[in-house]
Design a protein around this motif. Structure first.
Motif, PDB file in Angstrom:
ATOM      1  N   PRO A 272      24.495  14.824 -25.548  1.00  0.00           N
ATOM      2  CA  PRO A 272      24.398  14.839 -24.085  1.00  0.00           C
ATOM      3  C   PRO A 272      23.132  14.102 -23.623  1.00  0.00           C
ATOM      4  O   PRO A 272      22.130  14.075 -24.324  1.00  0.00           O
ATOM      5  CB  PRO A 272      24.321  16.323 -23.754  1.00  0.00           C
ATOM      6  N   PHE A 273      23.206  13.500 -22.465  1.00  0.00           N
ATOM      7  CA  PHE A 273      22.018  12.835 -21.917  1.00  0.00           C
ATOM      8  C   PHE A 273      22.121  12.817 -20.394  1.00  0.00           C
ATOM      9  O   PHE A 273      23.210  12.905 -19.818  1.00  0.00           O
ATOM     10  CB  PHE A 273      21.872  11.405 -22.461  1.00  0.00           C
ATOM     11  N   THR A 274      20.942  12.688 -19.793  1.00  0.00           N
ATOM     12  CA  THR A 274      20.831  12.581 -18.331  1.00  0.00           C
ATOM     13  C   THR A 274      19.848  11.460 -18.010  1.00  0.00           C
ATOM     14  O   THR A 274      18.758  11.400 -18.580  1.00  0.00           O
ATOM     15  CB  THR A 274      20.323  13.892 -17.711  1.00  0.00           C
ATOM     16  N   THR A 275      20.222  10.569 -17.125  1.00  0.00           N
ATOM     17  CA  THR A 275      19.343   9.454 -16.728  1.00  0.00           C
ATOM     18  C   THR A 275      18.741   9.753 -15.358  1.00  0.00           C
ATOM     19  O   THR A 275      19.426  10.283 -14.464  1.00  0.00           O
ATOM     20  CB  THR A 275      20.124   8.132 -16.667  1.00  0.00           C
ATOM     21  N   ILE A 276      17.474   9.433 -15.224  1.00  0.00           N
ATOM     22  CA  ILE A 276      16.777   9.638 -13.955  1.00  0.00           C
ATOM     23  C   ILE A 276      15.971   8.389 -13.619  1.00  0.00           C
ATOM     24  O   ILE A 276      15.672   7.561 -14.485  1.00  0.00           O
ATOM     25  CB  ILE A 276      15.825  10.858 -14.016  1.00  0.00           C
ATOM     26  N   GLU A 277      15.664   8.269 -12.370  1.00  0.00           N
ATOM     27  CA  GLU A 277      14.732   7.236 -11.913  1.00  0.00           C
ATOM     28  C   GLU A 277      13.752   7.876 -10.934  1.00  0.00           C
ATOM     29  O   GLU A 277      14.048   8.907 -10.319  1.00  0.00           O
ATOM     30  CB  GLU A 277      15.452   6.073 -11.238  1.00  0.00           C
ATOM     31  N   ARG A 278      12.586   7.267 -10.808  1.00  0.00           N
ATOM     32  CA  ARG A 278      11.555   7.848  -9.969  1.00  0.00           C
ATOM     33  C   ARG A 278      11.499   7.096  -8.640  1.00  0.00           C
ATOM     34  O   ARG A 278      11.399   5.870  -8.616  1.00  0.00           O
ATOM     35  CB  ARG A 278      10.195   7.804 -10.672  1.00  0.00           C
ATOM     36  N   LYS A 279      11.571   7.864  -7.570  1.00  0.00           N
ATOM     37  CA  LYS A 279      11.552   7.304  -6.227  1.00  0.00           C
ATOM     38  C   LYS A 279      10.190   7.589  -5.603  1.00  0.00           C
ATOM     39  O   LYS A 279       9.703   8.719  -5.641  1.00  0.00           O
ATOM     40  CB  LYS A 279      12.658   7.920  -5.368  1.00  0.00           C
ATOM     41  N   LYS A 280       9.582   6.554  -5.048  1.00  0.00           N
ATOM     42  CA  LYS A 280       8.285   6.697  -4.402  1.00  0.00           C
ATOM     43  C   LYS A 280       8.474   7.302  -3.017  1.00  0.00           C
ATOM     44  O   LYS A 280       9.248   6.788  -2.195  1.00  0.00           O
ATOM     45  CB  LYS A 280       7.582   5.347  -4.295  1.00  0.00           C
ATOM     46  N   VAL A 281       7.760   8.399  -2.789  1.00  0.00           N
ATOM     47  CA  VAL A 281       7.870   9.130  -1.531  1.00  0.00           C
ATOM     48  C   VAL A 281       6.463   9.253  -0.941  1.00  0.00           C
ATOM     49  O   VAL A 281       5.520   9.635  -1.634  1.00  0.00           O
ATOM     50  CB  VAL A 281       8.489  10.525  -1.741  1.00  0.00           C
TER      51      VAL A 281
ATOM     52  N   PHE B 210       0.859  -1.175   0.000  1.00  0.00           N
ATOM     53  CA  PHE B 210       0.000   0.000   0.000  1.00  0.00           C
ATOM     54  C   PHE B 210       0.898   1.228   0.000  1.00  0.00           C
ATOM     55  O   PHE B 210       1.866   1.286   0.760  1.00  0.00           O
ATOM     56  CB  PHE B 210      -0.895  -0.027   1.250  1.00  0.00           C
ATOM     57  N   ILE B 211       0.615   2.214  -0.861  1.00  0.00           N
ATOM     58  CA  ILE B 211       1.407   3.427  -0.904  1.00  0.00           C
ATOM     59  C   ILE B 211       0.506   4.611  -1.214  1.00  0.00           C
ATOM     60  O   ILE B 211      -0.382   4.526  -2.062  1.00  0.00           O
ATOM     61  CB  ILE B 211       2.552   3.328  -1.946  1.00  0.00           C
ATOM     62  N   VAL B 212       0.726   5.687  -0.497  1.00  0.00           N
ATOM     63  CA  VAL B 212       0.062   6.958  -0.755  1.00  0.00           C
ATOM     64  C   VAL B 212       1.152   8.020  -0.768  1.00  0.00           C
ATOM     65  O   VAL B 212       1.809   8.251   0.248  1.00  0.00           O
ATOM     66  CB  VAL B 212      -0.997   7.288   0.319  1.00  0.00           C
ATOM     67  N   GLY B 213       1.376   8.643  -1.923  1.00  0.00           N
ATOM     68  CA  GLY B 213       2.439   9.637  -2.012  1.00  0.00           C
ATOM     69  C   GLY B 213       2.688  10.052  -3.443  1.00  0.00           C
ATOM     70  O   GLY B 213       1.792  10.021  -4.290  1.00  0.00           O
ATOM     71  N   ASP B 214       3.922  10.409  -3.728  1.00  0.00           N
ATOM     72  CA  ASP B 214       4.323  10.894  -5.045  1.00  0.00           C
ATOM     73  C   ASP B 214       5.529  10.106  -5.532  1.00  0.00           C
ATOM     74  O   ASP B 214       6.215   9.431  -4.754  1.00  0.00           O
ATOM     75  CB  ASP B 214       4.684  12.390  -4.995  1.00  0.00           C
ATOM     76  N   GLU B 215       5.769  10.251  -6.857  1.00  0.00           N
ATOM     77  CA  GLU B 215       6.985   9.726  -7.469  1.00  0.00           C
ATOM     78  C   GLU B 215       7.881  10.907  -7.829  1.00  0.00           C
ATOM     79  O   GLU B 215       7.523  11.736  -8.670  1.00  0.00           O
ATOM     80  CB  GLU B 215       6.662   8.888  -8.710  1.00  0.00           C
ATOM     81  N   VAL B 216       9.017  10.997  -7.186  1.00  0.00           N
ATOM     82  CA  VAL B 216       9.931  12.128  -7.356  1.00  0.00           C
ATOM     83  C   VAL B 216      11.067  11.702  -8.279  1.00  0.00           C
ATOM     84  O   VAL B 216      11.699  10.655  -8.041  1.00  0.00           O
ATOM     85  CB  VAL B 216      10.480  12.590  -5.998  1.00  0.00           C
ATOM     86  N   PRO B 217      11.337  12.472  -9.354  1.00  0.00           N
ATOM     87  CA  PRO B 217      12.463  12.106 -10.232  1.00  0.00           C
ATOM     88  C   PRO B 217      13.793  12.396  -9.545  1.00  0.00           C
ATOM     89  O   PRO B 217      14.000  13.462  -8.957  1.00  0.00           O
ATOM     90  CB  PRO B 217      12.250  12.997 -11.462  1.00  0.00           C
ATOM     91  N   VAL B 218      14.715  11.455  -9.648  1.00  0.00           N
ATOM     92  CA  VAL B 218      16.050  11.580  -9.060  1.00  0.00           C
ATOM     93  C   VAL B 218      17.070  11.314 -10.158  1.00  0.00           C
ATOM     94  O   VAL B 218      16.988  10.302 -10.871  1.00  0.00           O
ATOM     95  CB  VAL B 218      16.240  10.592  -7.895  1.00  0.00           C
ATOM     96  N   LYS B 219      18.023  12.233 -10.314  1.00  0.00           N
ATOM     97  CA  LYS B 219      19.048  12.078 -11.344  1.00  0.00           C
ATOM     98  C   LYS B 219      20.030  10.999 -10.920  1.00  0.00           C
ATOM     99  O   LYS B 219      20.582  11.020  -9.825  1.00  0.00           O
ATOM    100  CB  LYS B 219      19.773  13.395 -11.567  1.00  0.00           C
ATOM    101  N   THR B 220      20.235  10.036 -11.818  1.00  0.00           N
ATOM    102  CA  THR B 220      21.159   8.941 -11.527  1.00  0.00           C
ATOM    103  C   THR B 220      22.447   9.024 -12.325  1.00  0.00           C
ATOM    104  O   THR B 220      23.424   8.354 -11.989  1.00  0.00           O
ATOM    105  CB  THR B 220      20.475   7.591 -11.817  1.00  0.00           C
ATOM    106  N   GLY B 221      22.482   9.817 -13.393  1.00  0.00           N
ATOM    107  CA  GLY B 221      23.723   9.928 -14.171  1.00  0.00           C
ATOM    108  C   GLY B 221      23.552  10.879 -15.334  1.00  0.00           C
ATOM    109  O   GLY B 221      22.425  11.195 -15.751  1.00  0.00           O
ATOM    110  N   SER B 222      24.676  11.393 -15.863  1.00  0.00           N
ATOM    111  CA  SER B 222      24.655  12.297 -17.016  1.00  0.00           C
ATOM    112  C   SER B 222      25.982  12.202 -17.725  1.00  0.00           C
ATOM    113  O   SER B 222      26.994  11.797 -17.141  1.00  0.00           O
ATOM    114  CB  SER B 222      24.385  13.744 -16.568  1.00  0.00           C
TER     115      SER B 222
END
Length: 685
Positions: free
Chosen positions: A502-511, A481-493
């Motif tokens: 150029p590129f930047t990689t991100i992943e979404r963290k559940k908060v 069960f989760i109630v919250g948001d998905e926050v993008p976090v930069k993992t590399g560039s």
């Protein structure tokens, strides 16, 4: 001497006469001849002869005619008395104090008549009640037969009690004893023996199903008494059938079983099992694991029974059909019976667990800051950056914000007259940036050659987070069960030298608030819970990326159904104090405050997590819990509807229908569609 001898003879004669008189008194005999005698007079005579106190009911009326040619003793005389009353429809009820009542026979069964047993059953026409236990037949079927043999219109009565399988009989002692003897003989005739038939080739459960189908007629109705029907139970552990019932019925059933228990022409048979609760694919994995050991045990048992002879090659195949959630098994009958038993024990309705969590986090904090900064044009002063803007930044901003006077030039045409350019306004960007750092109160004062700035700030903050997530899941099944948001976090560039790709990689963290739980129901009402609870939020940005605040608990607990437990808690309190001052000068009492900047803060946080598991074993419990949650949401909507919507008094707040009612279409929409349907009809007419 003669006189004394005569006296002795007279004494002996008197003694003999006394013995004769006493013998006649102890063995009194009565004549029982009454012709046209009033029944009340008859009762009085009998009571006087037997030395009994008899109370006669007013409804006892009539005359009797009876004659006896024999003399009767006390017991015979009393039974004669009861016989006469029985013939004329009356009965005697003897009380505990020895008093006898003569009443109508039909009223005697509800009076205080004695309850007898086998040791003292009573006799003759005295009214008694007897409780008869029945062992082998149903009292529900036996009681109607006994009522036909009892005087139910008079003082007799037959009542059966199913839970104890007993019959209570009331009536004349002679009739009751006769009915008890009938019950004893019928109960003995119903005593059933048991035959056990062990099968070699067929499945016991399948054989019982076939035999029960044969006993049922096509229309489902039968006139055959249940006593004459054999009862059959399959013992799948030994692949045997237990048959009980009437001897001839058992004999026919045993003969039919032995005829059907023959070896199949093929090496196996095929059956389809439709599962009710389990998944076919998962069940196949289990059956494949146990089928080999089952088949090996069966082969060993058959080989030993056949004296070590080689058995026929068997075929075992288990497949799942996910479309119908069914299992198709091809196996020998004995192996098929063992696999069927495994399926029946695994394909059961699993209990569910409702896990309700209450997460409470209370945080509060206070802070205060005070700083004094001053400077002179001649040089010297104090400057602190703890509580907002520094004095040098403010001075620089003020300097850049001052307007610039326009310059004076001469006319280029040669007139020689001076021309003044317009004034230039100052740049307030730097001053605005500095003033944005000021919180609370800031007071400044400046003269020709010196200035002072006083900054004071007091802050207070508090937060209260309350969440009540709940999850319902099957036994031994993980749920999240989760109630919250998905926050993008930069993992590399990455960037090339000429910036081609150029590129930047991100992943979404559940908060937010997350709950994972895996319940396991133990014996009784105990529940073992594997719980992962996390409360997280975004703290802020840093020079590299954003930071998160996380409070997590992972534990395994054991609790009873309905109990509330605390699985984690965090209480912390923090006090920060910082002082910036000028050495020596800042230590001067009172005056030293002009040479220092002070900042103090306190913070406190309290986090508690409560968990309550509830076992749900049936649909009634599920409906009760769902109704409680549903009613809570509907109550909130009704409260909001009563309060109305501000500035929109004619707006209806949506409300859920009552529990158990299906949602209906909006009445306004229904009227609109009804009018639309009528419009084409009117135009066509």
């Amino acid at each position: 001497m003669r006189i004394s001898g005569t006296r002795r003879k007279l004494s002996a004669l008197c003694a003999g006469l006394l013995l004769a008189v006493s013998a006649n008194i102890s063995a009194a005999e009565y004549s029982a001849s009454f012709k046209g005698t009033d029944i009340n007079e008859f009762i009085n005579i009998v009571g006087k002869n037997l030395n009994k106190t008899i109370i006669i009911e007013p409804s006892v009326r009539g005359k009797i005619n009876v004659r006896s040619y024999d003399l009767l003793n006390d017991e015979q005389y009393y039974q004669f008395f009861l016989n006469v009353l029985d013939v004329y429809g009356f009965a005697v009820v003897e009380m505990d104090n020895g008093v006898m009542k003569v009443i109508k026979a039909k009223d005697a069964k509800v009076s205080a008549i004695p309850v007898v047993d086998g040791k003292n059953p009573g006799k003759g026409d005295e009214m008694v009640t007897r409780v008869v236990p029945v062992r082998n037949v149903s009292v529900r079927e036996l009681a109607p037969l006994l009522r036909q043999l009892n005087d139910n219109a008079g003082g007799g009565n037959v009542v059966h009690y199913d839970p104890s399988n007993v019959i209570m009989i009331t009536g004349r002692a002679a009739v009751v004893n006769r009915l008890v003897e009938i019950v004893r003989r019928v109960d003995k005739a119903g005593d059933e023996e048991v035959d056990i038939v062990r099968l070699q080739f067929a499945s016991a459960a399948e054989m019982v199903r076939i035999l029960e189908s044969i006993q049922k007629p096509g229309d489902g109705k039968t006139n055959t008494p249940s006593m004459l029907k054999p009862r059959m139970v399959a013992d799948e552990r030994t692949n045997s059938i237990i048959i009980s019932g009437e001897p001839q019925a058992r004999k026919r059933a045993v003969h039919l079983v032995k005829q059907l228990d023959s070896e199949l022409e093929t090496s196996g048979n095929t059956r389809v099992f439709y599962l009710k609760y389990a998944k076919a694919k998962e069940m196949v994995d289990v059956l494949n694991g146990v089928s080999k050991s089952i088949e090996g045990e069966v082969k060993g048992a058959n080989g030993a029974a056949a004296g070590g002879s080689k058995n026929k090659q068997s075929t075992l195949n288990i497949e799942a059909h996910e479309g119908t959630n069914a299992i198709v098994i091809t196996a020998q009958p004995d192996v098929m019976g063992s696999l069927e038993a495994v399926i029946r024990q695994l394909d059961i309705r699993r209990a569910q667990v409702l896990v309700e969590a209450i997460i409470v986090e209370v945080a509060e904090g206070d802070g205060i800051g005070l700083s004094v900064q001053w400077a002179t044009l001649a040089g010297g002063g104090t400057q602190f950056n703890t509580n907002g803007a520094s004095l040098s930044e403010i001075a620089a901003g003020v300097y850049q914000a001052r307007p610039q006077d326009g310059t004076t030039i001469y006319d280029p045409a040669g007139s020689g007259q001076p021309i003044k350019n317009p004034d230039t306004p100052g740049d307030v960007t730097a001053l605005a940036s500095v003033l944005s750092k000021v919180s609370g109160m800031a007071v400044g004062y400046a003269t020709n050659d010196w200035g002072v700035v006083l900054q004071a700030l007091a802050s207070s903050k508090g937060s209260n987070i309350l969440a009540t997530p709940s999850i319902t899941t099957l036994d031994n099944q993980e749920a999240s069960f989760i109630v919250g948001d998905e926050v993008p976090v930069k993992t590399g560039s990455a960037a090339s030298g000429n910036n081609d790709n150029p590129f930047t990689t991100i992943e979404r963290k559940k908060v937010g608030i997350q709950l994972k739980v895996t319940p396991q129901i133990n014996e009784g009402d105990a529940v073992q819970l594997v719980i992962e609870q996390e409360v997280s939020n975004v703290n802020g940005n840093t020079g590299v990326d954003i930071t998160f605040a996380t409070r997590a608990v992972k534990t395994t607990v054991l609790a009873d159904s309905g109990d509330t437990i605390v699985i984690g808690g965090l209480i912390d309190e923090k006090v920060d104090e910082s002082v910036e001052k000028v050495p020596l000068l800042g230590d001067i009492p009172y005056l030293g405050n002009l040479f220092k900047s002070t900042s103090s803060s306190t913070s406190k946080r309290n986090l508690m997590i409560f968990i309550r598991p509830t076992i749900i074993r049936d649909s009634n419990k599920m409906a009760s819990l769902s109704s409680r949650k549903y009613s809570l949401m509907r109550a909130v909507q009704l409260q909001q509807q009563a309060q109305g919507v501000n500035l929109m008094p004619n707006t209806d707040v949506p409300v859920l229908p009552e529990w158990g009612q299906s949602p209906e279409i909006n009445p306004e929409v229904f009227d609109f569609t009804k009018k639309k349907r009528r419009a084409p009809e009117a135009s066509s007419n």
